[in-house]
Design a protein around this motif. Structure first.
Motif, PDB file in Angstrom:
ATOM      1  N   ASP A 158      -2.082   7.428  -7.779  1.00  0.00           N
ATOM      2  CA  ASP A 158      -1.889   5.976  -7.871  1.00  0.00           C
ATOM      3  C   ASP A 158      -1.006   5.469  -6.742  1.00  0.00           C
ATOM      4  O   ASP A 158      -1.262   4.397  -6.167  1.00  0.00           O
ATOM      5  N   GLU A 159       0.042   6.233  -6.410  1.00  0.00           N
ATOM      6  CA  GLU A 159       0.922   5.803  -5.328  1.00  0.00           C
ATOM      7  C   GLU A 159       0.224   5.857  -3.974  1.00  0.00           C
ATOM      8  O   GLU A 159       0.522   5.060  -3.089  1.00  0.00           O
ATOM      9  N   LEU A 160      -0.716   6.786  -3.820  1.00  0.00           N
ATOM     10  CA  LEU A 160      -1.457   6.867  -2.562  1.00  0.00           C
ATOM     11  C   LEU A 160      -2.515   5.780  -2.450  1.00  0.00           C
ATOM     12  O   LEU A 160      -3.156   5.654  -1.417  1.00  0.00           O
ATOM     13  N   GLU A 161      -2.715   5.027  -3.508  1.00  0.00           N
ATOM     14  CA  GLU A 161      -3.719   3.966  -3.493  1.00  0.00           C
ATOM     15  C   GLU A 161      -3.070   2.592  -3.621  1.00  0.00           C
ATOM     16  O   GLU A 161      -3.687   1.633  -4.077  1.00  0.00           O
ATOM     17  N   LEU A 162      -1.797   2.498  -3.203  1.00  0.00           N
ATOM     18  CA  LEU A 162      -1.082   1.231  -3.287  1.00  0.00           C
ATOM     19  C   LEU A 162      -1.461   0.269  -2.169  1.00  0.00           C
ATOM     20  O   LEU A 162      -1.301  -0.938  -2.308  1.00  0.00           O
ATOM     21  N   ALA A 163      -1.948   0.805  -1.052  1.00  0.00           N
ATOM     22  CA  ALA A 163      -2.104  -0.014   0.154  1.00  0.00           C
ATOM     23  C   ALA A 163      -2.977  -1.235  -0.079  1.00  0.00           C
ATOM     24  O   ALA A 163      -2.620  -2.349   0.266  1.00  0.00           O
ATOM     25  N   ASP A 164      -4.160  -1.045  -0.658  1.00  0.00           N
ATOM     26  CA  ASP A 164      -5.020  -2.202  -0.919  1.00  0.00           C
ATOM     27  C   ASP A 164      -5.620  -2.137  -2.324  1.00  0.00           C
ATOM     28  O   ASP A 164      -6.645  -2.724  -2.593  1.00  0.00           O
ATOM     29  N   ARG A 165      -4.920  -1.381  -3.186  1.00  0.00           N
ATOM     30  CA  ARG A 165      -5.317  -1.275  -4.589  1.00  0.00           C
ATOM     31  C   ARG A 165      -6.765  -0.831  -4.734  1.00  0.00           C
ATOM     32  O   ARG A 165      -7.450  -1.168  -5.700  1.00  0.00           O
ATOM     33  N   GLY A 166      -7.237  -0.080  -3.786  1.00  0.00           N
ATOM     34  CA  GLY A 166      -8.615   0.397  -3.835  1.00  0.00           C
ATOM     35  C   GLY A 166      -8.644   1.898  -3.993  1.00  0.00           C
ATOM     36  O   GLY A 166      -7.635   2.544  -4.252  1.00  0.00           O
ATOM     37  N   GLN A 167      -9.844   2.483  -3.819  1.00  0.00           N
ATOM     38  CA  GLN A 167     -10.015   3.927  -3.935  1.00  0.00           C
ATOM     39  C   GLN A 167      -9.745   4.551  -2.571  1.00  0.00           C
ATOM     40  O   GLN A 167     -10.607   4.633  -1.715  1.00  0.00           O
ATOM     41  N   ASN A 168      -8.507   5.000  -2.377  1.00  0.00           N
ATOM     42  CA  ASN A 168      -8.101   5.521  -1.073  1.00  0.00           C
ATOM     43  C   ASN A 168      -8.128   7.043  -1.006  1.00  0.00           C
ATOM     44  O   ASN A 168      -7.961   7.611   0.069  1.00  0.00           O
ATOM     45  N   LEU A 169      -8.303   7.703  -2.141  1.00  0.00           N
ATOM     46  CA  LEU A 169      -8.271   9.167  -2.194  1.00  0.00           C
ATOM     47  C   LEU A 169      -9.582   9.668  -2.780  1.00  0.00           C
ATOM     48  O   LEU A 169      -9.943   9.331  -3.907  1.00  0.00           O
ATOM     49  N   VAL A 170     -10.322  10.471  -1.990  1.00  0.00           N
ATOM     50  CA  VAL A 170     -11.637  10.958  -2.432  1.00  0.00           C
ATOM     51  C   VAL A 170     -11.838  12.396  -1.965  1.00  0.00           C
ATOM     52  O   VAL A 170     -11.153  12.868  -1.052  1.00  0.00           O
ATOM     53  N   GLU A 171     -12.785  13.080  -2.609  1.00  0.00           N
ATOM     54  CA  GLU A 171     -13.253  14.374  -2.134  1.00  0.00           C
ATOM     55  C   GLU A 171     -14.476  14.152  -1.254  1.00  0.00           C
ATOM     56  O   GLU A 171     -15.380  13.399  -1.620  1.00  0.00           O
ATOM     57  N   VAL A 172     -14.510  14.804  -0.112  1.00  0.00           N
ATOM     58  CA  VAL A 172     -15.615  14.667   0.830  1.00  0.00           C
ATOM     59  C   VAL A 172     -16.166  16.062   1.124  1.00  0.00           C
ATOM     60  O   VAL A 172     -15.405  16.962   1.513  1.00  0.00           O
TER      61      VAL A 172
END
Length: 582
Positions: A290-304
């Motif tokens: 959740d803290e890593l997705e604070l920048a624009d409240r979007g899905q910023n962390l994914v598996e690729v």
């Protein structure tokens, strides 16, 4: 002969390039024969089917179907498993099964997340069920198309029809699905615990931290790029928190100010060195998704997932300039059951490697649109052409109908369908190149002349004589089973297409010598070549799920071994039942 066994199927393209010359060197073939694979109808048909599959994918119909399925699966693992195999099987009969798995992988991982189920329990069945489904029709997999072409060329008989072996394929799929829902379900391990947080799944607690810049830090006034990125430390900057604002990539040009808080990926020893040298203080808090997705409240962390045919295979994060090229940061790498969270920059990437990536929403959307990767979570996309769903489905249905009713050869129908996808704007002309898996096309072009060389040189006849010797001791149906299991073992270590090209001439020669119907023997070889359950390297879909499922190599033997034996018996008996052996 060039071996195709590799953990990276993308390298098959290079191996097949070598195969173009192998028939000349080994079997004294003409150069024209060695290059004939490029103009072969099987190669052209497979190329057209990739374009048709892409046209369907661009409409978003499969994603919409997945969203509806998730509404009733809930937290029941059995329903999730049933939905997974029940969707991918039929779909794989009409679009390339490799493409079907790539499309459905994000849907399945999201099903697992919502239902608190280990993704490992669903992803291996996803791969296996796609193989079952590929045997329903002629166009389900490139192996079927290639087998039809080789059989027709050698025997002079008509190629396979669209639904010629559908009854047998349906029986195989039904038995396979029952296995996956019962015995296979118990044998499939839960390698990855149901996750609440991607940082927990990748065990990042000891590798993610926050540091604050002191007033007296020598970093104050310097650019981030020079002060923290271009250093000898094994550190990745994930985000910058300045007051109430949160910034992601690109951070390099920003000037460091007192009180700046940086989120870092590093190990404990490096962090101690960094704190001693650079005037930074540790922020005593655990960094969460959740803290890593604070920048624009979007899905910023994914598996690729690194896809087959990816240009990054063999490259490292450093040599590919991953961070600069994609404005994204890799926090960790999972290769099967192995987690790598430090010193990743110079590690050569392989097909199936799963990267934990942090980036802006826009960068993740670009990764999702990039054919080098498969984003393993569903993300909200706005570029689906939903208005084209009836058109794309109608084009595929038209191709199937034209070929099934013998109005047009399959290669002509498929090429016309590919043209129609562009003409109706289901696909843009600029998307055609990326729609094709060129490593598969080059592989086909390489193995086809190798099969021709085997026939012309007498190698197929020699091998057939060895198998025919078993006919003195075994009934005909048992000899048919021998061909199935030999091909199955072969296809688990080399390409399925290579297995077909190598084994079909032998099967036809042996059947002719034994006074049996070559068609039945060819079917046994074809079905065996498309059921590589026992290794992650035998079939591309197995590699797709290798990283996201966190599997070990032995998992494929434990789950796929009994399935291979079961389907060997079912297929052999099924061929004898549906088609005459003599």
């Amino acid at each position: 002969m060039v071996s195709l066994m590799s953990i990276q199927p993308a390298s098959e393209a290079l191996a097949s390039a070598g195969m173009l010359g192998a028939p000349i060197v080994l079997f004294d073939s003409y150069p024209g024969d060695a290059l004939s694979g490029f103009a072969n109808t099987a190669t052209l048909t497979v190329l057209a089917m990739f374009i048709l599959s892409e046209g369907v994918q661009r409409t978003g119909i499969i994603q919409l179907l997945g969203a509806k399925i998730s509404t009733f699966t809930g937290d029941s693992e059995l329903r999730q498993l049933g939905a997974t195999v029940g969707v991918v099987g039929p779909i794989s009969g009409f679009i390339n099964n490799t493409a079907a798995v790539a499309i459905l992988l994000p849907m399945v991982t999201d099903l697992a997340e919502r239902g608190r189920t280990s993704p490992s329990k669903l992803l291996l069945p996803l791969s296996y069920a796609s193989m079952f489904g590929g045997m329903l029709t002629l166009i389900g997999t490139s192996t079927n198309i290639l087998a039809s072409d080789v059989y027709s060329r050698i025997t002079g008989e008509a190629p396979f029809t669209m639904f010629e072996f559908t009854a047998l394929g349906a029986v195989v799929m039904a038995v396979g699905v029952v296995y996956l829902m019962t015995v296979g379900r118990r044998l499939t391990p839960a390698r990855i615990e149901p996750r609440r947080d991607l940082t927990e799944e990748f065990e990042m607690a000891e590798y993610l931290t926050e540091v604050v810049v002191r007033e007296d830090s020598p970093l104050v006034g310097q650019q981030v790029q020079r002060a923290l990125v271009e250093t000898e430390f094994d550190v990745d900057l994930l985000q910058l928190i300045r007051g109430e604002s949160v910034f992601l990539e690109p951070l390099g040009p920003k000037e460091i100010q007192p009180g700046d808080v940086f989120t870092l990926r590093t190990d404990r020893n490096t962090l101690v060195e960094l704190l001693d040298v650079e005037g930074l203080d540790l922020v005593p808090a655990t960094v969460t998704e959740d803290e890593l997705e604070l920048a624009d409240r979007g899905q910023n962390l994914v598996e690729v997932v690194v896809a087959p045919g990816s240009a990054l295979v063999g490259e490292s994060l450093a040599s590919a300039s991953f961070r600069q090229r994609y404005d994204a940061t890799v926090l960790a790498l999972r290769r099967g059951g192995e987690l790598i969270r430090r010193r990743m920059d110079n590690l050569p990437l392989r097909v199936g490697d799963t990267l934990l990536v942090q980036a802006t929403v826009e960068s993740i959307e670009r990764l999702d649109n990039n054919r080098n990767f498969i984003v393993a979570q569903e993300i909200e996309r706005h570029d689906y052409r939903e208005s084209k769903i009836p058109v794309a489905v109608g084009i595929v249905a038209g191709v199937v109908a034209l070929a099934a009713l013998n109005f047009l050869p399959i290669v002509v129908a498929a090429l016309l369908g590919a043209l129609a996808m562009v003409a109706t704007k289901c696909l843009r002309p600029t998307e055609l190149y990326d729609a094709v898996q060129w490593d598969v096309i080059f592989l086909l072009a390489g193995v086809i002349p190798l099969g021709i060389a085997m026939e012309n040189s007498g190698a197929a006849e020699l091998l057939a004589e060895l198998v025919v010797m078993t006919g003195d001791y075994l009934p005909l149906i048992a000899v048919l089973g021998v061909f199935y299991f030999v091909t199955a073992l072969l296809t688990n270590v080399i390409s399925n297409n290579a297995s077909v090209v190598l084994m079909i001439p032998v099967a036809i020669e042996a059947a002719t010598t034994l006074g049996a119907d070559p068609f039945s023997f060819v079917l046994a070889v074809m079905f065996a070549a498309s059921t590589a359950f026992m290794t992650p390297v035998g079939y591309q879909t197995n590699l797709f799920v290798y990283g996201p499922g966190g599997y070990k190599f032995t998992d494929y033997i434990r789950v796929g071994g009994p399935l291979q034996l079961l389907l060997g018996v079912v297929t052999t008996v099924g061929v004898a039942y549906f088609f005459p052996l003599t």
